[in-house]
Design a protein around this motif. Structure first.
Motif, mmCIF file in Angstrom:
data_model
loop_
_atom_site.group_PDB
_atom_site.id
_atom_site.type_symbol
_atom_site.label_atom_id
_atom_site.label_comp_id
_atom_site.label_asym_id
_atom_site.label_seq_id
_atom_site.Cartn_x
_atom_site.Cartn_y
_atom_site.Cartn_z
ATOM 1 N N ARG A 231 0.826 -1.201 0.000
ATOM 2 C CA ARG A 231 0.000 0.000 0.000
ATOM 3 C C ARG A 231 0.871 1.266 0.000
ATOM 4 O O ARG A 231 1.895 1.315 0.661
ATOM 5 N N ARG A 232 0.455 2.304 -0.735
ATOM 6 C CA ARG A 232 1.186 3.576 -0.706
ATOM 7 C C ARG A 232 1.050 4.239 0.659
ATOM 8 O O ARG A 232 0.000 4.146 1.287
ATOM 9 N N GLU A 233 2.078 4.969 1.079
ATOM 10 C CA GLU A 233 2.037 5.685 2.369
ATOM 11 C C GLU A 233 1.454 7.072 2.165
ATOM 12 O O GLU A 233 2.147 8.077 2.243
ATOM 13 N N ARG A 234 0.163 7.095 1.879
ATOM 14 C CA ARG A 234 -0.476 8.359 1.512
ATOM 15 C C ARG A 234 -1.414 8.883 2.576
ATOM 16 O O ARG A 234 -1.935 9.991 2.457
ATOM 17 N N ASP A 235 -1.694 8.081 3.587
ATOM 18 C CA ASP A 235 -2.744 8.468 4.526
ATOM 19 C C ASP A 235 -2.204 9.222 5.739
ATOM 20 O O ASP A 235 -2.866 9.296 6.764
ATOM 21 N N GLY A 236 -1.010 9.781 5.606
ATOM 22 C CA GLY A 236 -0.481 10.582 6.710
ATOM 23 C C GLY A 236 0.308 9.756 7.710
ATOM 24 O O GLY A 236 0.838 10.286 8.669
ATOM 25 N N LYS A 237 0.361 8.451 7.523
ATOM 26 C CA LYS A 237 1.123 7.615 8.448
ATOM 27 C C LYS A 237 2.281 6.934 7.719
ATOM 28 O O LYS A 237 2.113 5.853 7.168
ATOM 29 N N VAL A 238 3.428 7.601 7.692
ATOM 30 C CA VAL A 238 4.632 6.986 7.139
ATOM 31 C C VAL A 238 5.109 5.973 8.167
ATOM 32 O O VAL A 238 5.257 6.297 9.335
ATOM 33 N N ASP A 239 5.329 4.726 7.742
ATOM 34 C CA ASP A 239 5.597 3.719 8.778
ATOM 35 C C ASP A 239 7.001 3.840 9.367
ATOM 36 O O ASP A 239 7.871 4.521 8.841
ATOM 37 N N GLY A 240 7.183 3.203 10.506
ATOM 38 C CA GLY A 240 8.419 3.323 11.273
ATOM 39 C C GLY A 240 9.634 2.890 10.473
ATOM 40 O O GLY A 240 10.686 3.541 10.524
ATOM 41 N N ARG A 241 9.512 1.821 9.710
ATOM 42 C CA ARG A 241 10.633 1.330 8.911
ATOM 43 C C ARG A 241 11.086 2.397 7.915
ATOM 44 O O ARG A 241 12.278 2.688 7.790
ATOM 45 N N THR A 242 10.142 2.987 7.204
ATOM 46 C CA THR A 242 10.474 4.035 6.236
ATOM 47 C C THR A 242 11.191 5.195 6.909
ATOM 48 O O THR A 242 12.208 5.702 6.414
ATOM 49 N N THR A 243 10.672 5.621 8.043
ATOM 50 C CA THR A 243 11.264 6.738 8.763
ATOM 51 C C THR A 243 12.702 6.425 9.164
ATOM 52 O O THR A 243 13.612 7.236 8.963
ATOM 53 N N GLU A 244 12.905 5.248 9.736
ATOM 54 C CA GLU A 244 14.267 4.856 10.141
ATOM 55 C C GLU A 244 15.213 4.865 8.960
ATOM 56 O O GLU A 244 16.345 5.338 9.050
ATOM 57 N N ILE A 245 14.757 4.306 7.844
ATOM 58 C CA ILE A 245 15.646 4.177 6.686
ATOM 59 C C ILE A 245 16.020 5.543 6.132
ATOM 60 O O ILE A 245 17.187 5.819 5.852
ATOM 61 N N GLN A 246 15.040 6.438 6.005
ATOM 62 C CA GLN A 246 15.422 7.713 5.396
ATOM 63 C C GLN A 246 16.268 8.565 6.331
ATOM 64 O O GLN A 246 17.129 9.327 5.869
ATOM 65 N N ARG A 247 16.114 8.387 7.619
ATOM 66 C CA ARG A 247 17.011 9.069 8.553
ATOM 67 C C ARG A 247 18.439 8.517 8.448
ATOM 68 O O ARG A 247 19.414 9.261 8.478
ATOM 69 N N LEU A 248 18.550 7.189 8.291
ATOM 70 C CA LEU A 248 19.863 6.564 8.146
ATOM 71 C C LEU A 248 20.566 7.039 6.879
ATOM 72 O O LEU A 248 21.766 7.368 6.889
ATOM 73 N N ILE A 249 19.826 7.075 5.761
ATOM 74 C CA ILE A 249 20.430 7.518 4.493
ATOM 75 C C ILE A 249 20.972 8.936 4.644
ATOM 76 O O ILE A 249 22.120 9.228 4.288
ATOM 77 N N ALA A 250 20.162 9.817 5.197
ATOM 78 C CA ALA A 250 20.551 11.225 5.312
ATOM 79 C C ALA A 250 21.755 11.382 6.235
ATOM 80 O O ALA A 250 22.712 12.097 5.913
ATOM 81 N N ARG A 251 21.740 10.712 7.400
ATOM 82 C CA ARG A 251 22.879 10.806 8.325
ATOM 83 C C ARG A 251 24.158 10.323 7.655
ATOM 84 O O ARG A 251 25.226 10.910 7.822
ATOM 85 N N SER A 252 24.043 9.225 6.903
ATOM 86 C CA SER A 252 25.230 8.650 6.257
ATOM 87 C C SER A 252 25.829 9.614 5.252
ATOM 88 O O SER A 252 27.050 9.763 5.166
ATOM 89 N N LEU A 253 24.979 10.284 4.468
ATOM 90 C CA LEU A 253 25.493 11.224 3.469
ATOM 91 C C LEU A 253 26.077 12.465 4.141
ATOM 92 O O LEU A 253 27.111 12.986 3.726
ATOM 93 N N ARG A 254 25.427 12.915 5.218
ATOM 94 C CA ARG A 254 25.947 14.104 5.905
ATOM 95 C C ARG A 254 27.298 13.829 6.578
ATOM 96 O O ARG A 254 28.096 14.740 6.786
ATOM 97 N N ALA A 255 27.552 12.551 6.931
ATOM 98 C CA ALA A 255 28.790 12.233 7.651
ATOM 99 C C ALA A 255 30.038 12.530 6.817
ATOM 100 O O ALA A 255 31.120 12.735 7.363
ATOM 101 N N VAL A 256 29.895 12.530 5.492
ATOM 102 C CA VAL A 256 31.059 12.818 4.638
ATOM 103 C C VAL A 256 30.976 14.210 4.020
ATOM 104 O O VAL A 256 31.764 14.550 3.137
#
Lengths: 239, 239, 239, 239, 239, 239
Positions: free
Chosen positions: B72-97
């Motif tokens: 299901r698309r994450e369109r109903d205002g509830k981005v799930d916990g897994r998605t949130t964790e992953i996009q935070r990890l990606i961003a932190r990793s790129l900012r580290a360099v």
């Protein structure tokens, strides 16, 4: 761009683009690219349960960087009006050529994710979505209530037309769409019958003669698109 | 699959996949495909305004038919916990360099849209996202506060490792990930320093020896991924 | 503060803090105070129904005035990414030492409400939450599928470590956490096995040697925390 | 419980319960426990900006395990009607004794988090919240527009009364509240004037005589609560 | 306006205003107009299922142009606190005179849509809503568990009173309500018993004498409203 | 119903239905009743600020009991697709005859609240909404940038047509709409030019001849509606 006002943009279609759904088509028309995937779910929405009919629905989405500047994701619970209108149009268009009883109690979802947008994304979604729909239908043919009764009655395709700089024009790209005073999306069957006509004056109006000219152009474009759909599907073409 | 436990899956990278964003990379690792696009916006989030620093953020999304059955698309205002964790990890990793001061007051968003998922989508997003980030950085080099000061200090890549059937294994695909008792994502720089270690026992625990074996494998995988990033970027490689 | 870099902050634990749930623990570590309560519900989430297994979940929340300036309540449908990550970590950590089949088809929810925050709220939630979980388990022992089979296999505790001013440091308070270049949360069992390692460079990276030093400190802290858990529970200690 | 129908439950109050907000009171009435904290923010809501007045608002929340069975957190964007009514009542009651011009352009938020609930949580929130409000007012006295003009004009306290088994009763606990046919919350000043009367027949109605008896009881309870507030605040009592 | 402080505004009631619901009443009091419609649904909310009782609920809504300037629609998932309080009050008031067992397992919803607002919309909703409720009850009388047992025990009506310029005043219009220091809504049965009293000092307080004067006025107004309800319903009046 | 296939339903229009907005029209067509109110706000949406142009928007809403069974209110943050499409259509139609520069930097909102629905609510909203829009325009004529330049260029009205039992039919009521295989909404100016054509086959398709017959009927209906608008507005008619 030296394309003439009565010409379509060049079209490229890749079938079986991903392995994870029975229908998967990358549809490109000029610089517009839409990934159309069709999946089958073994039950229908609650309001249709037990009625011996299937259903076809569609979802439309633009990836954030399909357009420039980047478009915000529709994640906060507010799917915008344009998205809603487009996905309802895609689904109605596909259902117009379907025999939902022949489909049996199952739900087909056609997802149209725009990878790159340069005008005409809704019509590309219908034309490409139909190809993905055929692939999905073919993948379940043996499980149909009556395998001899194919659940599609005709093909369907769509194209935009409009009045640009006073001139009736076929297959508007983004710049043409922006400049158009009248914008019309036409959805037709392979057999030449109308499914939808949505004509809109953008802070403008149009005459009977304008309407005739636009419909003539659209009919011509749909004929070519139908030929492309048939070529692409080859032996999978059901009619 | 005859891949050995210490081997990466085959990798394919297409740069400039779309025209609508300065960084645009289609990254494939085995049957996992992620479209990584990086866009630049001329202002930073409100909380960073006026501090003379830029920011890098990331969004991660699985297309509905990237997996089967359809997600299901994450369109109903509830981005799930897994998605949130992953996009935070990606961003932190790129900012580290990154050198955010050298970037100046602008926001780079790296969008990672999963076209097809077969395990390792978050690590593919980091490894492919870094390539898109370099493309975006290069596109604005002349507009930087000090064009001689490049806003990236090192490369970054990521890989998963885990214990599958009691055996330390590199680069888990979906089936391996499902079977693993321990699952670890390792993010490292091209220079061999850690950025993130996220090791998790799934209703299981692990010993010091397990940890050592996993980190050794990861280090080996990262080395190969860094080489691939460098090859792909060719003359665009900034270091 | 004259605490040494390898010392824990002073810990105080009050059991049976409220009468309304079977597990109820006020856990204080220095100036960090978390109310951990565990409740039992007689059925599992839908996706687990009929599988003969129970489930353990957790929720984490900071009261608005647990921090200064006041933090907005997460009431508008958007639980932030940090909250989501923390409550997933707490739940995974507690499940890692649980025998969910021995628990039977019931749901245990461990609520961790931060009354006052001074760093280390997530690790305090795990360490204190484990005590509340034991209380809840003991309250239903007679109703278990097999009362002789205790649904916890080991204890679990957690501590943060980090590199502050270049020095590996145990149990970071808010100021130390803010100053740290590397921040790592370690979750371990009473038996000395890892459950989770989450190490992050904050716009920084770390070496193999750093990692070794941090893990050594963490192991030492976990040993002390386990002793405190055992003392607090006294005859209720299940192992 | 041998408490008589015209007696209050025993009250305990702890001031300075947390260090993170200027007002912080743990208020217990029988088995009902509410943590009332008051914080000061240097600006007012947009609609009040530039009018030379301050504002006092309140938030009310029950911790999930303050009641049994566990209550779901109000995190999904839908704060329920009861919560909304209660926090509006608390805020109106506190504002009724405030001189908002004397407060100057700042916002005071009184947070009432119910740790354990056994009836009367809204009246406990008002009575305890007033104490936290005084602490917050005293903490900013030197920064007021006119330090000689105290921004509170009187004290305020609240109590519930009701008809239980046909008998007018003071300070209903949960069981009494459940059994009551008429339920009334009365908010009064230390000086004996009404701030709010909210009387409700629960699928029942009441007469003029019932109303008189209930108001008499309430007046008696408020007098005792005011004395407790004064004792607790000692030299901080502003009147 | 030459109305005296103890006079009601002129009232007009149109029954059967729409054909689409069994109860449909356009209720006007001065310049306040509310459309009250009552519909019957054949099942009760889940929490009441199987208990042999019905339920009555209410929804309150102001049309955007019922007030000037235009009020935003409550469409974004956040129904404001005032709306929530009002619709809970309307529903409680109607249930106070109902015999829910005699109603049988069905749900009656009374919708109160404010067409034009000039103060007193909540009391108009109760008084007009009761008429619509009688119409709905009468429409299902033959289908009741015991047709001889009417599911309403008495009539109910509501009026506002307040202290305006120091003077107790009946039936406040918008301007009077705005100027009032004390504002009270009183809900009473035709038989003269209280259902609800909600008295509020707006940054003000009130005395015992004030309360007595206000209740006296309210009682007088309710008597007149009850007579109007009876006239309007004529032979449909159930008592 | 003995209405012929080329006849409109009887129309009744009440102007100045409420006092709270400058345009306020109760528009009835057969058993369909829509309250159309137009309000003026002194500033434009952010994206239009400073461009010297005004804007016209519309909102459409069905009252819960405008239809049977009762329709749930759209309060939970999810306005359905049909509502979104309709209100976008109404707004576009009204803007098509407007001179937004002549309007100056202000926002006109036309609210269309359906009191009773029996088919054709969107076309009634446009036809009635135009009358309310004229009233609003006239109310601000003196404040326009150039009072001599009227901000409307022509009138606009709308009607539905469709193929019912194989027969082209004008102005479909609910039953006819339900039975129609083709359904078309036509929006035209008083001068006879098209503004919008939205034709849809409902699980059906239509031919060129069908289209011609439907457009002819629509043109006839629009002519009558324009005459009614002119009669209703009398001296307020701007052209």
């Amino acid at each position: 761009m030296t394309r003439r006002a009565n010409e379509l943009r060049p079209i490229k279609v890749k079938r079986r683009y991903t392995r994870t759904s029975p229908g998967s088509v990358l549809y490109q028309s000029g610089n517009t690219t839409v990934l159309c995937t069709a999946s089958v779910q073994p039950d229908v929405p609650p309001w249709l349960a037990g009625k011996g009919k299937g259903w076809i629905t569609a979802e439309y989405n633009m990836l954030p960087n399909s357009t420039s500047p980047r478009k915000r994701r529709e994640r906060d619970g507010k799917v915008d009006g344009r998205t809603t209108e487009i996905q309802r149009l895609i689904a109605r268009s596909l259902r117009a050529v379907a025999d939902l009883v022949a489909l049996g109690e199952r739900l087909i979802t056609v997802d149209c994710d725009v990878i790159e947008a340069d005008g005409g994304t809704r019509t590309a979604s219908i034309t490409g979505g139909f190809i993905a729909l055929v692939e999905a239908m073919n993948s379940i043919q043996k499980e149909l209530p009556d395998p001899a009764k194919y659940p599609l009655l005709d093909s369907v395709a769509a194209i935009s037309v409009g009045i640009v700089n006073g001139k009736p024009t076929l297959d508007l790209d983004y710049e043409q769409d922006y400049a158009a005073t009248v914008d019309m999306n036409v959805v037709m069957t392979g057999g030449g019958r109308f499914v939808e006509i949505q004509g809109t004056g953008e802070e403008a109006t149009f005459s009977d003669e304008d309407l005739d000219a636009l419909l003539k152009l659209a009919r011509r474009g749909i004929k070519d698109l139908t030929a492309t759909q048939k070529d692409t599907l080859g032996k999978q073409w059901p009619f």
